[in-house]
Design a protein around this motif. Structure first.
Motif, PDB file in Angstrom:
ATOM      1  N   ARG A 185       0.827  -1.206   0.000  1.00 12.85           N
ATOM      2  CA  ARG A 185       0.000   0.000   0.000  1.00 12.85           C
ATOM      3  C   ARG A 185       0.859   1.252   0.000  1.00 12.85           C
ATOM      4  N   ALA A 186       1.912   1.277   0.821  1.00  9.04           N
ATOM      5  CA  ALA A 186       2.713   2.490   0.980  1.00  9.04           C
ATOM      6  C   ALA A 186       4.123   2.115   1.424  1.00  9.04           C
ATOM      7  N   THR A 187       5.085   2.957   1.081  1.00 11.13           N
ATOM      8  CA  THR A 187       6.459   2.774   1.536  1.00 11.13           C
ATOM      9  C   THR A 187       6.967   4.091   2.130  1.00 11.13           C
ATOM     10  N   GLU A 188       8.003   4.001   2.938  1.00 14.60           N
ATOM     11  CA  GLU A 188       8.576   5.211   3.532  1.00 14.60           C
ATOM     12  C   GLU A 188       9.043   6.138   2.418  1.00 14.60           C
ATOM     13  N   GLY A 189       8.731   7.414   2.591  1.00  9.42           N
ATOM     14  CA  GLY A 189       9.038   8.402   1.564  1.00  9.42           C
ATOM     15  C   GLY A 189       7.915   8.604   0.573  1.00  9.42           C
ATOM     16  N   GLY A 190       6.899   7.755   0.636  1.00  7.83           N
ATOM     17  CA  GLY A 190       5.769   7.872  -0.277  1.00  7.83           C
ATOM     18  C   GLY A 190       4.655   8.730   0.299  1.00  7.83           C
ATOM     19  N   THR A 191       3.434   8.479  -0.157  1.00 13.80           N
ATOM     20  CA  THR A 191       2.287   9.320   0.225  1.00 13.80           C
ATOM     21  C   THR A 191       1.332   8.597   1.179  1.00 13.80           C
ATOM     22  N   SER A 203      -4.645   0.357  -3.916  1.00 17.84           N
ATOM     23  CA  SER A 203      -5.050  -0.745  -3.044  1.00 17.84           C
ATOM     24  C   SER A 203      -6.190  -1.576  -3.617  1.00 17.84           C
ATOM     25  N   LEU A 204      -6.834  -1.119  -4.687  1.00 21.69           N
ATOM     26  CA  LEU A 204      -8.059  -1.758  -5.152  1.00 21.69           C
ATOM     27  C   LEU A 204      -7.835  -3.182  -5.656  1.00 21.69           C
ATOM     28  N   TYR A 205      -6.784  -3.388  -6.452  1.00 21.03           N
ATOM     29  CA  TYR A 205      -6.572  -4.712  -7.035  1.00 21.03           C
ATOM     30  C   TYR A 205      -6.309  -5.781  -5.976  1.00 21.03           C
TER      31      TYR A 205
END
Length: 355
Positions: A185-191, A203-205
């Motif tokens: 879903r998310a990684t550090e530095g992302g949104t 996240s939908l798929y």
């Protein structure tokens, strides 16, 4: 709440209220009569107004459609037995929306504009706030880029809007979840900490694959190692193991700073509960499920408030959680929050706005 901004109002010529079956509300499908709108042009918010809810006209080159500058919030208003309208922690939503705006290179929204637009809209459409048990008025503030320009850069113009939906319960029964260790879903530095549309699109798929396999939601793990539980698809998540309440911290920037999460943490502290804001590893979770020390697991979020989890899949194995009694922490916290929101229980932290 007294208003101070003069916001022009154009009322609908025909309310849709008589058409609505309030005993059969599908979450997010029924929209109230009016919406609040403001435009960001030449470096300032202008033309704030309330007008009938209606479709938007967009240029095909609209920047938000191509490059994803779009953020939103979600909060609720309630009607109690006295007929009073109460809104839960709207100021916190205003602050979080501006945190999202900063991350997405979008202008901040003055808190006064956010709150005045919100409260005046709710006052106009107060008849849309349902009063039956478990129902509420869901409020959706959002902002998106409005430049008509195909170029990868922050937009110069934006639109901020609020509309509302009468809703019933988001989850009508306890949910089943699957620990996700492939997709991220998310990684550090992302949104991940921003409430931006792209996070949900990504996240939908994997969520759909989980639903096809018979699960209601995912438990997302960290993007680097997939060994630490972060949050669920539509909510933060909490576990009670050996009497300790455990929930993931938000300092990594990968987890949304949930307002319901913050409220539950505050009440847990008020009650002197043992609380650990730390990552629970997948291994710890599986061990707790196998040795019976996981007492309860639940999601916390605006839509669901408290979503009890009855089944967790870890590494391909389904584990059923113990049946919950009425005196569990999650039930106590749900009753406390519901009581505060309806004005039946003292509001010690000043969370409610009364119209």
């Amino acid at each position: 709440m007294k208003t101070s901004l003069a916001i022009p109002v154009t009322k609908t010529s025909k309310s849709r209220l008589p058409e609505i079956d309030f005993s059969n509300l599908v979450f997010g499908k029924v929209i109230s009569d009016h919406m609040f709108v403001a435009d960001f042009v030449n470096g300032e918010w202008t033309n704030a107004r309330i007008e009938p809810y209606a479709p938007l006209q967009l240029n095909p080159a609209n920047a938000a459609l191509h490059y994803g500058q779009s953020i939103f919030e979600g909060l609720k208003a309630y009607k109690n037995e006295k007929g009073e309208i109460l809104v839960f922690r709207a100021d916190a939503n205003a602050r979080r929306m501006n945190e999202s705006a900063a991350r997405m290179c979008m202008p901040s929204i003055p808190e006064e504009l956010f709150l005045e637009g919100l409260t005046q809209l709710l006052d106009l459409d107060r008849s849309w706030v349902p009063s039956s048990k478990g129902s509420s008025l869901y409020i959706r503030p959002f902002m998106f880029a409005t430049d008509d320009y195909i170029g990868v850069k922050p937009s110069d113009t934006y639109k901020f809007m609020i509309f509302t939906c009468p809703v019933g319960a988001y989850y009508s029964k306890p949910v089943s979840v699957k620990v996700e260790t492939s997709f991220t879903r998310a990684t550090e530095g992302g949104t991940g900490a921003a409430k931006t549309a792209g996070n949900y699109a990504a996240s939908l798929y994997p969520a759909l694959q989980a639903q096809k396999a018979g699960y209601d939601q995912l438990l997302w793990t960290d993007g680097k190692t997939h060994t630490k539980i972060e949050e669920s698809g539509t909510m933060n998540v909490m576990f009670k193991i050996n009497g300790k309440l455990i929930t993931a911290p938000t300092h990594t920037g990968t987890i949304l700073k949930g307002i319901t999460r913050d409220s539950v943490i505050q009440l847990a502290k008020d009650w002197n509960e043992t609380l650990e804001e730390r990552f629970l590893t997948v291994e710890e979770l599986q061990n707790a499920l196998e040795n019976g020390t996981l007492e309860e697991a639940f999601g916390v979020g605006t839509a669901a408030t408290i979503a009890h989890i009855y089944k967790i899949q870890v590494n391909g194995i389904d584990y059923l959680l113990p049946e919950k009694g009425v005196d569990t922490f999650s039930n106590r916290i749900l009753n406390e929050l519901d009581g505060i929101k309806l004005g039946d229980i003292q509001d010690p932290h000043g969370w409610m706005i009364k119209l």
